[in-house]
Design a protein around this motif. Sequence first.
Motif, PDB file in Angstrom:
ATOM      1  N   ALA A   7      -0.561   7.227   3.221  1.00  0.00           N
ATOM      2  CA  ALA A   7      -1.961   6.877   2.322  1.00  0.00           C
ATOM      3  C   ALA A   7      -2.361   7.563   1.579  1.00  0.00           C
ATOM      4  CB  ALA A   7      -2.096   5.353   3.170  1.00  0.00           C
ATOM      5  N   MET A   8      -3.011   8.490   2.209  1.00  0.00           N
ATOM      6  CA  MET A   8      -4.043   9.341   1.236  1.00  0.00           C
ATOM      7  C   MET A   8      -3.224  10.375   0.434  1.00  0.00           C
ATOM      8  SD  MET A   8      -4.524  12.862   1.270  1.00  0.00           S
ATOM      9  CE  MET A   8      -4.062  13.435   2.658  1.00  0.00           C
ATOM     10  N   ILE A   9      -2.054  10.565   0.764  1.00  0.00           N
ATOM     11  CA  ILE A   9      -1.588  11.345  -0.417  1.00  0.00           C
ATOM     12  C   ILE A   9      -1.552   9.963  -1.612  1.00  0.00           C
ATOM     13  CG2 ILE A   9       1.205  12.518  -1.199  1.00  0.00           C
ATOM     14  CD1 ILE A   9       0.870  13.370   1.943  1.00  0.00           C
ATOM     15  N   ARG A  10      -0.648   8.890  -1.206  1.00  0.00           N
ATOM     16  CA  ARG A  10      -0.068   8.516  -2.188  1.00  0.00           C
ATOM     17  C   ARG A  10      -1.512   7.414  -2.943  1.00  0.00           C
ATOM     18  NH1 ARG A  10       4.462   5.154  -2.297  1.00  0.00           N
ATOM     19  NH2 ARG A  10       3.314   3.738  -3.328  1.00  0.00           N
ATOM     20  N   GLU A  11      -2.576   7.284  -2.375  1.00  0.00           N
ATOM     21  CA  GLU A  11      -3.888   7.118  -3.183  1.00  0.00           C
ATOM     22  C   GLU A  11      -4.527   8.337  -3.975  1.00  0.00           C
ATOM     23  OE1 GLU A  11      -8.404   6.552  -1.875  1.00  0.00           O
ATOM     24  OE2 GLU A  11      -7.539   5.426  -0.656  1.00  0.00           O
ATOM     25  N   ARG A  12      -4.809   9.277  -3.881  1.00  0.00           N
ATOM     26  CA  ARG A  12      -4.319  10.869  -4.758  1.00  0.00           C
ATOM     27  C   ARG A  12      -3.975  11.087  -5.559  1.00  0.00           C
ATOM     28  NH1 ARG A  12      -6.922  15.276  -1.165  1.00  0.00           N
ATOM     29  NH2 ARG A  12      -8.748  14.191   0.272  1.00  0.00           N
ATOM     30  N   ASP A  23       7.597   7.810  -3.875  1.00  0.00           N
ATOM     31  CA  ASP A  23       8.139   8.098  -3.381  1.00  0.00           C
ATOM     32  C   ASP A  23       6.677   9.375  -2.466  1.00  0.00           C
ATOM     33  OD1 ASP A  23       9.815   5.775  -4.176  1.00  0.00           O
ATOM     34  OD2 ASP A  23      11.091   7.427  -4.264  1.00  0.00           O
ATOM     35  N   VAL A  24       6.748   8.411  -0.852  1.00  0.00           N
ATOM     36  CA  VAL A  24       6.049   9.784  -0.501  1.00  0.00           C
ATOM     37  C   VAL A  24       6.697   9.753   1.363  1.00  0.00           C
ATOM     38  CG1 VAL A  24       4.176  10.749   1.087  1.00  0.00           C
ATOM     39  CG2 VAL A  24       4.402   9.771  -1.654  1.00  0.00           C
ATOM     40  N   GLU A  25       7.507  10.650   1.919  1.00  0.00           N
ATOM     41  CA  GLU A  25       8.511  10.371   2.987  1.00  0.00           C
ATOM     42  C   GLU A  25       7.574  11.700   3.788  1.00  0.00           C
ATOM     43  OE1 GLU A  25      12.691  11.702   3.114  1.00  0.00           O
ATOM     44  OE2 GLU A  25      11.822  10.942   0.111  1.00  0.00           O
ATOM     45  N   ASP A  26       7.458  11.496   4.801  1.00  0.00           N
ATOM     46  CA  ASP A  26       6.645  12.352   5.869  1.00  0.00           C
ATOM     47  C   ASP A  26       7.967  13.094   6.740  1.00  0.00           C
ATOM     48  OD1 ASP A  26       5.757  13.653   8.554  1.00  0.00           O
ATOM     49  OD2 ASP A  26       4.511  11.588   9.072  1.00  0.00           O
ATOM     50  N   GLU A  27       7.952  14.065   6.337  1.00  0.00           N
ATOM     51  CA  GLU A  27       9.390  14.908   7.264  1.00  0.00           C
ATOM     52  C   GLU A  27       9.112  15.598   8.177  1.00  0.00           C
ATOM     53  OE1 GLU A  27      10.885  16.650   4.108  1.00  0.00           O
ATOM     54  OE2 GLU A  27      12.469  15.265   3.727  1.00  0.00           O
ATOM     55  N   SER A  28       7.521  15.640   9.127  1.00  0.00           N
ATOM     56  CA  SER A  28       6.505  16.380  10.083  1.00  0.00           C
ATOM     57  C   SER A  28       8.110  15.821  11.587  1.00  0.00           C
ATOM     58  CB  SER A  28       5.190  15.382  10.856  1.00  0.00           C
ATOM     59  OG  SER A  28       5.075  15.212   9.515  1.00  0.00           O
ATOM     60  N   HIS A  29       8.811  14.583  11.570  1.00  0.00           N
ATOM     61  CA  HIS A  29       9.441  15.469  12.737  1.00  0.00           C
ATOM     62  C   HIS A  29      10.987  15.961  12.828  1.00  0.00           C
ATOM     63  CE1 HIS A  29      11.493  12.368  10.437  1.00  0.00           C
ATOM     64  NE2 HIS A  29      12.735  12.722  10.663  1.00  0.00           N
ATOM     65  N   LEU A  30      10.983  16.068  11.299  1.00  0.00           N
ATOM     66  CA  LEU A  30      12.057  17.463  11.556  1.00  0.00           C
ATOM     67  C   LEU A  30      11.474  18.802  11.592  1.00  0.00           C
ATOM     68  CD1 LEU A  30      13.249  16.415   8.080  1.00  0.00           C
ATOM     69  CD2 LEU A  30      14.247  15.384  10.301  1.00  0.00           C
ATOM     70  N   GLY A  41      -0.909  19.510  10.685  1.00  0.00           N
ATOM     71  CA  GLY A  41      -0.574  19.853   9.284  1.00  0.00           C
ATOM     72  C   GLY A  41       0.982  18.881   9.524  1.00  0.00           C
ATOM     73  N   GLY A  42       0.449  18.387   8.715  1.00  0.00           N
ATOM     74  CA  GLY A  42       2.001  17.339   8.478  1.00  0.00           C
ATOM     75  C   GLY A  42       2.835  18.028   7.481  1.00  0.00           C
ATOM     76  N   HIS A  43       4.061  17.611   7.212  1.00  0.00           N
ATOM     77  CA  HIS A  43       5.354  18.522   6.256  1.00  0.00           C
ATOM     78  C   HIS A  43       5.729  17.042   5.371  1.00  0.00           C
ATOM     79  CE1 HIS A  43       5.335  21.275   8.929  1.00  0.00           C
ATOM     80  NE2 HIS A  43       6.820  21.922   8.277  1.00  0.00           N
ATOM     81  N   PHE A  44       5.615  16.753   4.099  1.00  0.00           N
ATOM     82  CA  PHE A  44       5.786  15.880   3.041  1.00  0.00           C
ATOM     83  C   PHE A  44       6.473  16.165   2.421  1.00  0.00           C
ATOM     84  CE2 PHE A  44       1.503  14.756   5.903  1.00  0.00           C
ATOM     85  CZ  PHE A  44       2.068  13.814   6.510  1.00  0.00           C
ATOM     86  N   ARG A  45       7.773  15.215   2.073  1.00  0.00           N
ATOM     87  CA  ARG A  45       7.723  14.991   0.553  1.00  0.00           C
ATOM     88  C   ARG A  45       7.550  13.668  -0.507  1.00  0.00           C
ATOM     89  NH1 ARG A  45      12.583  17.566  -0.171  1.00  0.00           N
ATOM     90  NH2 ARG A  45      13.161  18.601   1.600  1.00  0.00           N
ATOM     91  N   VAL A  46       7.585  14.363  -1.826  1.00  0.00           N
ATOM     92  CA  VAL A  46       7.077  13.789  -2.596  1.00  0.00           C
ATOM     93  C   VAL A  46       7.592  13.558  -4.063  1.00  0.00           C
ATOM     94  CG1 VAL A  46       4.464  13.403  -1.942  1.00  0.00           C
ATOM     95  CG2 VAL A  46       4.880  14.784  -3.593  1.00  0.00           C
ATOM     96  N   LEU A  47       8.125  12.777  -4.493  1.00  0.00           N
ATOM     97  CA  LEU A  47       8.589  12.347  -5.905  1.00  0.00           C
ATOM     98  C   LEU A  47       7.393  11.427  -6.783  1.00  0.00           C
ATOM     99  CD1 LEU A  47      10.623  12.028  -7.957  1.00  0.00           C
ATOM    100  CD2 LEU A  47      11.746  10.285  -7.415  1.00  0.00           C
TER     101      LEU A  47
END
Length: 96
Positions: A7-12, A23-30, A41-47
């Motif tokens: 949500a923070m990434i989307r908002e910013r 599109d914002v995906e959390d890939e931290s589990h990978l 720190g998380g790993h994220f993918r954005v389009l």
Amino acid sequence: MTQERVAMIRERLQQALPVQHLDVEDESHLHVGHAGAKDGGGHFRVLVVSDAFDGLAPLKRHRLVYDAMGDAMRRDTIHALSIRALTPAEYERETA
């Protein structure tokens, strides 16, 4: 925590750029066990699709995205951010 970060990434991004699609995906589990993940720190993918990218080289597009993220890139919030930054015309060609 994950949904809050997404949500923070989307908002910013939506505040910094005229966004047509996001599109914002959390890939931290990978990346469990990865050195950066140990600090939280998380790993994220954005389009992100925006007219702001029109005429800009990929590096400048990425800089706009990183600028929008601000201090989140320097804290334990985002460790890695994979970015696809497209103009609306580029996105339309890809999805047609």
